[in-house]
Design an enzyme around this catalytic site. Structure first.
Site, PDB file in Angstrom:
ATOM      1  CB  CYS A  88      25.703  35.798  45.181  1.00 51.83           C
ATOM      2  SG  CYS A  88      25.921  35.628  43.407  1.00 51.83           S
ATOM      3  CG  LEU A  89      28.382  29.357  47.011  1.00 51.97           C
ATOM      4  CD1 LEU A  89      29.801  29.824  46.686  1.00 51.97           C
ATOM      5  CD2 LEU A  89      28.332  28.752  48.405  1.00 51.97           C
TER       6      LEU A  89
END
EC number: 2.3.2.23
Length: 152
Positions: A88-89
């Site tokens: 999750c970036l």
């Protein structure tokens, strides 16, 4: 066949070979420029120090207009990494820009290791521990680091 995505990936690979950022490496798999293996080394003086973490990057013909699918192959314990290794970036999702190359992607992921965003958790247990019990979080990270030495 040489497509714009493949040309760009060759350029990214050459740049990564000639001027590799500290603590990262990456290369296409044999005969497939669209699928890469990469390694991120845990940054010094952090709980991740000494770790060797493997990733896979899958590019589409839409690269660099769309980000690759990136996931850790190594087992991880981190607020922003899902159990399946997905990350999750923001730059891999809604903040993607074609200016990012493979080196920038891997450098951003390396930075995320030390600077997680517990407000956008992919692993709620790690996020809670990071916020409420840093000592236990660091102990769990050290376990993952030690496992990275022996994992295939």
């Amino acid at each position: 066949m040489s497509t714009p995505a493949r040309k760009r990936l060759m350029r990214d690979f050459k740049r990564l070979q000639h001027d590799p950022p500290a603590g990262i490496s990456g290369a296409p798999q044999d005969n497939n420029i669209m699928l890469w293996n990469a390694v991120i080394f845990g940054p010094d003086d952090t709980p991740w120090d000494g770790g060797t973490f493997k990733l896979s990057l899958q590019f589409s013909e839409d690269y660099p207009n769309k980000p690759p699918t990136v996931r850790f192959v190594s087992r991880m314990f981190h607020p922003n990494i899902y159990a399946d290794g997905s990350i999750c970036l923001d730059i891999l999702q809604n903040q993607w820009s074609p200016i990012y190359d493979v080196a920038a992607i891997l450098t951003s992921i390396q930075s995320l290791l030390c600077d997680p965003n517990p407000n956008s958790p992919a692993n709620s247990e790690a996020a809670r521990m990071f916020s409420e019990n840093k000592r236990e979080y660091n102990r769990r990270v050290r376990e993952v680091v030690e496992q990275s030495w022996t994992a295939d």
